[in-house]
Structures are given as C-alpha cells and as structure tokens.
Design an enzyme around this catalytic site. Structure first.
Site, PDB file in Angstrom:
ATOM      1  N   GLY A   1      -6.425  -2.354   4.790  1.00 38.59           N
ATOM      2  CA  GLY A   1      -5.557  -1.184   4.861  1.00 38.59           C
ATOM      3  C   GLY A   1      -4.711  -1.108   3.617  1.00 38.59           C
TER       4      GLY A   1
ATOM      5  N   PHE B   1      -1.844  -2.008   3.165  1.00 37.97           N
ATOM      6  CA  PHE B   1      -0.886  -3.088   2.965  1.00 37.97           C
ATOM      7  C   PHE B   1      -1.422  -4.440   3.356  1.00 37.97           C
ATOM      8  CE2 PHE B   1      -0.302  -3.048   7.472  1.00 37.97           C
ATOM      9  CZ  PHE B   1      -0.486  -1.729   7.816  1.00 37.97           C
ATOM     10  N   GLY B   2      -2.681  -4.545   3.719  1.00 32.89           N
ATOM     11  CA  GLY B   2      -3.189  -5.861   4.086  1.00 32.89           C
ATOM     12  C   GLY B   2      -4.516  -5.737   4.795  1.00 32.89           C
TER      13      GLY B   2
ATOM     14  N   ASP C   1       0.821  11.301   6.302  1.00 28.50           N
ATOM     15  CA  ASP C   1      -0.232  10.791   5.414  1.00 28.50           C
ATOM     16  C   ASP C   1      -1.601  11.174   5.963  1.00 28.50           C
ATOM     17  OD1 ASP C   1      -1.312   9.504   3.223  1.00 28.50           O
ATOM     18  OD2 ASP C   1      -1.372   7.552   4.228  1.00 28.50           O
TER      19      ASP C   1
END
Ligand SMILES: *[C@@H]1O[C@H](CO)[C@@H](O)[C@H](O)[C@H]1NC(C)=O
Ligand SMILES: *[C@@H]1O[C@H](CO)[C@@H](O)[C@H](O)[C@H]1NC(C)=O
Ligand SMILES: *[C@@H]1O[C@H](CO)[C@@H](O)[C@H](O)[C@H]1NC(C)=O
Ligand SMILES: *[C@@H]1O[C@H](CO)[C@@H](O)[C@H](O)[C@H]1NC(C)=O
Ligand SMILES: *[C@@H]1O[C@H](CO)[C@@H](O)[C@H](O)[C@H]1NC(C)=O
Ligand SMILES: *[C@@H]1O[C@H](CO)[C@@H](O)[C@H](O)[C@H]1NC(C)=O
Ligand SMILES: *[C@@H]1O[C@H](CO)[C@@H](O)[C@H](O)[C@H]1NC(C)=O
Ligand SMILES: *[C@@H]1O[C@H](CO)[C@@H](O)[C@H](O)[C@H]1NC(C)=O
Length: 821
Positions: A524, A526-527, A643
């Site tokens: 994703g 962020f990770g 988003d």
C-alpha cells in the site's frame, strides 16, 4: 498545471556582477572526500591514475561482508579501477557503510557503484533472472539496483545534507540475490549548490549528460567529482565547441565545470527544438513512493553578435516565466525549484527558440534528479553520534550499522529505543541490563566500560553521554514497572492505548491471523499488505504501516477516526474489520477482496488476461457510486473519501465493487502520501482542480474524482497521457465530434449500447465540471447510472423499447454541456 517555476533570470544578474566574475576551477580541493574501493584487501590503498584520488579499502567503514575479485574474464571491462573487486553480503538483510566524519548541515554527494564481473561464477544467471537489491540513504529508500549484465557498471548517486557526524549507506537484501558493492565515494559540496537537496529531502541522480563531446569528465575538471557522461545527440543536431574560458558568476548554484560548457549541441534551424526525455522506474517498491523529478539544463553562448533566446517546456508546459538568453561565455542554466510528478512517469523536456530568436537553442549538459523522501523518522542525531562514538571506541564489529534504532528489525542489539511520542524522534538508550552487546562479556565489566568511554571522550561527548545515561537510568526505572516489559521484543506484544471494543487486535493476534506475515499480497501507500484469516474463518487483508513511518501512529484522534470507521457498513464499501495499534505497529484490518482493483482490470496487471465488458463496467460504476453516495449521506457526518481512484475500487467475490481506503484523510492518507499534497493539484489526474485554490477536499472533490473514474471506465485510458491533455479535455474534444468510437475502449469490441455510453459520459462530464457547485451530488449520479445500466441490460437481453427517445435526450444534454463551455 505545474506550479510556478522561476526563471534563472541570469541575464540581468550577469551584467551587474561582471566585475566580480571568477573562474569555477580554483584550487583543487579534495578535503571532505572519502574514496572507498570496496573489497580491496584490508589496509591497502592506491592513487587512482585518472583522478589522482586516494582510494582505500573499506576498513573502518563496515565490518560485515566478504571480499571478492571479479572474474579474470571481465578484467578490462570495468569503467573504473574500483570495479576490479567488490564486497558482497550473503548474510544479514541489511548491511550498512558508515561514512564518517561528516559535518552536520553540510552537503555531500554520495555515489555507489556496482560491477558484478561474475565474481561468484553466477554471472550467466543474471540475464534470465536479474539480481535486485535496494540501496538506502540511512532510513530512506534511495535506489533499486537491478543487475542483469556482469560487465556493466551500475551507479547510484545522491546529494544529501548530513544530519549527524556520519552518513549511513545501507544495502538491503530483498530476496532477489546477494547484494554487493564495488565502490563508495563521498564528496563535500558547497551548501549553496543544488538547493533542492535540503535537511528534509535529498535528491538522487537519474542522469547527468554532457553534450557535444565523447569523453567522460570528472575530478579534477569537476572539483566536486561529478561524473558528466557524454551523450550522443540525436540526428538533426550539430556539435559545437569553443576553446575560450567560460566563467561562472559567484553564487552560481551548480558550478558546472568550464570544460562541460565548452561543448554543446545546437539545432540547425530555429524551428527545430532540442529535446530529451526520461521515464520513471516502474519496478520500485510501493513504499518508495512515485518518484518526483527535478532537472537542470546548462548552457552558454559562444558567439557575441546575434540574439539567441529560447524557452524550456516540460511535458508541453512552459517551465520558466522568462525565456533564456544565454550570455557570451558565461554559464547559465534553467532549474525547477519545485518537483514534477507526472502520473504516467514519462517526462519530456523540449527547448525551443522563441519567435524573436535569430539563432537556434543550445544545450551543453543536463541533469535529472528524483526526490528522496525523508519521512521525518530518525533517531536523534546526538544519540546517533554518541552511539557511533561508543562503537568506534569499542571497535564493535557486529550488527551495529546504520541508524541505531530504526528500522526496528535492524535495531542495534543491546539497545532500547523509545519514542518520545511528540516529535517522532527516538531516543536511543544504552541497555546495561541485558548482557553485553559488544563482546558478550559479563554485565559487570560492561558497566566499567561505559564509564571508561565517558572518561576518555572529549568534553562535549561526555555531556551527550551523561544525558544519555541519565535518560537510560530514568527509562530503566520506568521499565521496572510491571506492566511494561523490559526488552524491546516483548514490548511489541503489548498494546499501548486501550479502546475496549473488540475491534482492536493485539500484535500477537495479528501474527496469528497472518500466519507470521507469510503471505504478502501487495504494497500500500505506506507499507506491505498481508493476507490473513480471522479465527472464525473470515479472510482479511492486513495493511501494515511500515515501521519507519510514523503517520498517525498512536494519536488519539487517529484512533478515534479509525474506531469510527469500523462502524461504517455498506455493501459497496470495503469493511474495516479492525486495527492494531501499539508503540511500534499500526495495522488496519480490512475485508479481503479477492479480485483486485478496477485499475488492475482496466489498465493494470489483469488488463490483458481479463477485460471487463461494458455491462460489467457499468455495473461496477453503479455499485461504486452507491458506496460513495453512502459515505457522503449515509452517516451522521459526511465522510470525504479524498483519494478516490480506480486503484481504490476493489472487486470482491462475484466481482462486486467496493470502495476502499476511505475516510482516513485527515491524519493518515494525506500524511502517508504527502507527495500527493506537495504536488500541484491535478497532476495526478484525479484531483479536483478547485482543491488547488481552496486546499480543501470536500465531497464534491470526490464527485470530481468519480467523474474521472467514469471516463477511465469508458475509455480504458489513464487520466493523464504524456504529451496530451487531461482525460476530461480529451473526451470532450472527441464528444464534440460526436463519434463514439473515437473514445470508447476498443476492447469492448462494439458490444455496448450507444446511449448507455453517452449517458455515462454525460454524467462524467458533469461530475468533472471545474466549478464544484455545478457538479451533481452522488445521489443524482446513482440515479443516472441506474438508467445507463438499464439501457445496456436491455440491449444485452434484446429488448430495445424506449431507447431511442432516451438517446435523443442524452445527446441533447451533451450538446448543451459543450456549448455552455
Ligand atoms: C591514502 O590515504 C591513507 C590514509 O590517509 C594513507 O595511509 C595512504 O598512505 C594513502 N595512500 C596513498 C597511495 O597515498
Ligand atoms: C584479489 O586480487 C589481488 C591481487 O590480484 C589479491 O591480492 C587479493 O588477495 C585478491 N582478493 C581476493 C578476495 O581474492
Ligand atoms: C537488462 O535490463 C535492461 C533494463 O531493464 C534492459 O534494457 C536490457 O535489455 C537488459 N539486458 C539484458 C542482457 O537482458
Ligand atoms: C522540505 O522543506 C521545504 C521548505 O523548507 C519544503 O518546501 C519541502 O516541501 C519540504 N520537503 C519535504 C519532502 O517535505
Ligand atoms: C557530435 O559529437 C559526438 C561525440 O564526439 C559524435 O559521436 C557525433 O557523431 C557528433 N555529431 C555530429 C553531427 O557531428
Ligand atoms: C581548440 O583547440 C584544439 C587543440 O588546441 C583544436 O584542435 C580545436 O580545433 C580548437 N577548437 C576551436 C573551436 O577553436
Ligand atoms: C527550418 O526548418 C523548417 C522546417 O523543417 C523549414 O520549413 C524552414 O524553411 C527552415 N528554415 C531555414 C532558414 O532553413
Ligand atoms: C511571438 O510569440 C509571442 C508569444 O509567444 C506572441 O505574442 C507574438 O505575437 C509572436 N510574434 C510573432 C511575430 O509571431
């Protein structure tokens, strides 16, 4: 679409400063240089013939890895002598060099080179399966090295502002072969150079090319030892050169060597431009973020008679407000102070003479850089310096590399690191309770050793150490309280904030549900994302926040927000099952969606295998619209998705569409994907243009994004295609012509109801109106999409009643829409 870029405005400056002009090459200055020939026998060094620089073995910079010479067969194919040997790292996921000393706040160029040379006899395998590993600048992703040719020298270069008295360069084994390195060079630069490199961000070199020459130029011609690679210009361009001296004015922010500026290319005719282009890498880890670019062009004029004036365009947009008018034999440049971030990753720079120019444009050199994001996480520099000193004093040879505390899985053994919870800084503590980290001697001896260090190091360092020790004492007292375990690893199993709801999971439960994080299903923003299974059998996707990221971690507002989202249920929304939040980990647990995203099916990895038909796409659009409508109107307060894009519309069992990643805008997504907010709105293709003015994302911004998704669904095209306009404009132009085949996805094979398509395009163009108050609500969009789907279903089932009348209306409304603009 790109926000303002200042012109170099050199022409005026130059006239004022003429009397002060100095030569760029003054004295040779290799102070602040470190030149390491990795893999050279311990203790040896040599003076490099070409540069005159002293290359040493990596003694003192690293203690892990093995030395190798390249295979004799490749001797002579190395670009530089440093390519003859290398150091490889068969063990340890992360191995770091510590470049020291550096001065905090000073700017450095750091360059790593990699030449495989079949050192391990496995060179032949590289062609079929490249050796891939990552290079990090401290904690920050810098470059991915993908080696498929034993004879090639791969190079990574970054310009960085030192945050402490050392800089770490780390090689990360990503499971695609053994990382290795041939050389590592560090060059002190003047701090005023390359202003895009600053304390909070570094810039990594993509290309540095010199035109009109056939030789590589570096130190001592370039006092900063930049490598200027000769680039053969395309046909239609002429080589030009001069033997006259070219000057830099004081304060020039690039100090391009005169020899680079003494050759150039020009076009044969003022109507012929000079251009260059590049493409962003596509194989990077998602956590590294989409690279954003900077570039500089360098030139001067060799004649002193006629007007030479040109403009520089980036993907068709003017990059400077005033045209460049290079002065006679004085270096000039264009430079973008804000980065470009283009969705498609294709960048094209075009240099064109203005209509008043008597001479064609010239170009001597250009450089392209991408932004290396710093997410703010790091161990406090004082602590790093203190720990590095201890390490040096003890000559600790194992495991103490890179940042002492981060990332967690590479924390120095024997340290306790604690976040101070406010600045996201981490305080490193010397753990004296837990055995000897250095030599595995007895704890008693250990204490004496700490004292010894405190006595012998300089006064300043004593102060740092004393404060460290005090903190250590303080925190150890805390650690003795029963509820907080006293080792770092146990800590991971404890949750630190408790909201009793049953939707909060412990880290241990997380490990159980993901079978120790064994199946990674994606990355994703962020990770990593792991597949998991709850005790009762429900399949879930576990989105982990990468340990180096601090976004939202542990803040009560964030947890309240997440808590709130776990109560949002709707058929067409991906369900947030729960979350895990402790000091070190943050994870969101979502319902598992086995069929990937809409993006995958239209443009991404499933696009070729499985093309969605129009009837499927129209249904998916309707379902997603209903999900979004629920977010906007179904809850007490409207939830802004903020988003929305085709990547966020996921497909579950039976290809039912559900919207994901909603509602975490405030504390989570914005911060996690800050490249979106720092980039000019609109460049990513989905962002509401009004957001650029207001800086606020509202539910009507979601409507705009949804309109873009609808156009993507109809056309199968990305929102942004290089060298053309945005999807909204593209479709409008084609709609004006009235020919549906001009924009409908050819993969439908003509299998669609024309009026159904018109209807959806009509809605999409309403949704993407520039003025937000002219856009419909999602409830209206849902109603209209129902009609569109009904039309398509009627066609598919062979009934055609009522369609012609509806069709006439739709065309009418499209025409009125167009004439209104
Ligand atoms: C290179 O530098 C090292 C350390 O400063 C020094 O010991 C060595 O003699 C130098 N080597 C050469 C060839 O000058
Ligand atoms: C590499 O070659 C040099 C000289 O040719 C030799 O001294 C050195 O021991 C070799 N290194 C390794 C790791 O084989
Ligand atoms: C190696 O990779 C590059 C970039 O992906 C590619 O252009 C090149 O053709 C590859 N070379 C070989 C020998 O496979
Ligand atoms: C770094 O700081 C500058 C201003 O000092 C800002 O313009 C820039 O966006 C920041 N970069 C990042 C990556 O946050
Ligand atoms: C320009 O110079 C380069 C490098 O010397 C050479 O390869 C190229 O053929 C030259 N082009 C022309 C048009 O002379
Ligand atoms: C520059 O000098 C070199 C050698 O001195 C000569 O061959 C070349 O023609 C000169 N170039 C120009 C543009 O005068
Ligand atoms: C320059 O090139 C353009 C297009 O190739 C051509 O039409 C024009 O005549 C050329 N001008 C000169 C002065 O050669
Ligand atoms: C030259 O270009 C400018 C702006 O691009 C335009 O305003 C002007 O009319 C043009 N002049 C001629 C002679 O074409």
């Amino acid at each position: 679409m790109w926000c303002g870029l200042p012109s170099s405005s050199l022409f005026i400056l130059v006239i004022v400063l003429l009397p002060l002009l100095v030569h760029s090459q003054t004295a040779s200055l290799d102070e602040g240089f470190i030149s390491i020939d990795c893999g050279l026998s311990s203790g040896s060094s040599y003076l490099d013939e070409k540069t005159g620089l002293n290359y040493t073995s990596d003694d003192g910079y690293i203690y892990t890895g093995e030395n190798h010479n390249i295979s004799a067969k490749y001797n002579g194919q190395e670009l530089f002598k440093t390519g003859l040997n290398l150091r490889s790292f068969p063990t340890g996921g992360r191995n770091c060099y510590t470049l020291s000393p550096t001065t905090t706040g000073h700017k450095y160029l750091v360059r790593a080179m990699f030449m495989h040379g079949n050192y391990n006899g496995k060179g032949n395998d590289l062609v079929s399966s490249p050796l891939v590993f990552d290079v990090y600048m401290g904690l920050y992703f810098w470059d991915r090295i993908s080696v498929n040719n034993s004879a090639k020298t791969y190079i990574a270069e970054v310009i960085v502002v030192a945050k402490a008295n050392s800089i770490s360069v780390c090689l990360i084994d990503i499971g695609d072969g053994t990382p290795f390195i041939s050389s590592l060079e560090m060059r002190l630069m003047k701090s005023s150079l390359y202003p895009a490199a600053m304390a909070n961000q570094s810039i990594a070199l993509q290309e540095r090319n010199s035109m009109g020459t056939n030789s590589l130029l570096r130190y001592p011609d370039d006092i900063y030892d930049r490598l200027w690679w000769p680039l053969k210009a395309s046909s239609g361009l002429l080589n030009i050169s001069t033997n006259r001296t070219i000057k830099n004015y004081p304060g020039n922010i690039f100090e391009v060597p005169a020899r680079v500026l003494q050759t150039a290319v020009t076009s044969t005719n003022t109507s012929i431009p000079i251009s260059f282009s590049w493409t962003a890498p596509t194989d990077w880890p998602a956590t590294a973020a989409v690279p954003a670019y900077f570039y500089n062009t360098h030139f001067t004029d060799y004649q002193n008679q006629r007007v030479r004036e040109f403009n520089t365009y980036t993907n068709g947009d003017l990059s400077t407000s005033d045209p460049s008018r290079p002065a006679y034999l004085i270096s000039d440049y264009t430079y973008s102070s804000s980065q470009y971030n283009i969705d498609t990753g294709f960048y094209n720079v075009c240099i064109i003479a203005t209509n008043t120019s008597e001479l064609p444009p010239v170009l001597s050199a250009y450089e392209t850089f991408y932004l290396v994001q710093h997410d703010g996480t790091m161990t406090s520099p004082e602590d790093v310096d203190a720990m590095m000193t201890i390490r040096t004093e003890y000559q600790v040879k194992k495991n103490w590399m890179g940042d002492p505390c981060l990332p967690e899985n590479y924390r120095w053994t024997g340290l306790i690191c604690q976040s101070d919870g406010i600045t996201s800084g981490v305080i490193s503590l010397y753990d004296t309770t837990n055995g000897d980290p250095c030599n595995e001697k007895s704890p008693k001896k250990k204490k004496a050793a700490v004292l010894f260090v405190a006595i012998v190091v300089p006064i300043l360092m004593v102060a740092v150490l004393v404060s460290t020790l005090l903190l250590c004492y303080f925190c150890r007292k805390q650690a003795q309280r029963p509820e907080v375990p006293d080792t770092a690893s146990k800590e991971e199993y404890e949750d630190h904030i408790h909201i009793s709801d049953g939707r909060e999971f412990t880290y241990k439960e997380l490990m159980e549900m993901t079978n120790n994080f064994s199946v990674c299903i994606g990355e994703g923003g962020f990770g990593p994302v792991f597949h998991g299974q709850l005790k009762e059998g429900t399949q879930v996707a576990v989105k982990m926040q990468s340990p180096t990221s601090t976004i939202g971690k542990g803040t009560t507002e964030f947890l309240a927000e997440v808590e709130n989202l776990t109560t949002v249920h709707h058929r067409y929304l991906v369900f947030l099952v729960g979350y895990c939040s402790n000091k070190n980990h943050l994870a969101l647990i979502y319902e598992y969606m086995p069929n990937g995203s809409l993006y995958d099916h239209i443009r991404g990895k499933n696009a070729i295998v499985q093309t969605l038909r129009w009837c499927d796409r129209a249904r998916i659009a309707l379902e997603a619209a209903q999900g979004l409508d629920y977010l906007h109107t179904g809850c007490v307060l409207p939830i802004v998705h903020s988003d929305l894009k085709s990547h966020n519309i996921l497909l579950g069992h039976d290809m039912v569409a559900k919207i994901s990643d909603f509602g975490l805008s405030k504390s989570y997504l914005n911060a996690a994907q800050s490249h979106i907010s720092v980039t000019a709105a609109g460049t990513l293709g989905y962002i509401d243009p009004e957001y650029c003015l207001s800086g606020r994302l509202t539910i009507s911004s979601d409507v705009f994004s949804f309109g873009v998704v609808l156009l993507e669904i109809v056309t199968g095209e990305p929102p942004i295609i290089p060298t053309t306009v945005h999807i909204v404009q593209r479709v409008k132009e084609k709609v004006a012509v009235g020919n549906i085949e001009a924009f409908v996805d050819p993969r439908f094979g003509g299998e669609y109801d024309t009026n159904s398509i018109w209807k959806v395009v009509d809605i999409a163009l309403l949704c993407t109106k520039e003025a937000s108050h002219e856009r419909p609500t999602m409830s209206t969009v849902v109603a209209e999409l129902k009609v569109a789907l009904a039309l398509e279903n009627a066609r598919a089932s062979g009934s055609i009643s009522d369609i012609s009348q509806g069709g006439a209306n739709f065309e009418l409304s499209i025409n009125s829409l167009l004439s209104a603009r």
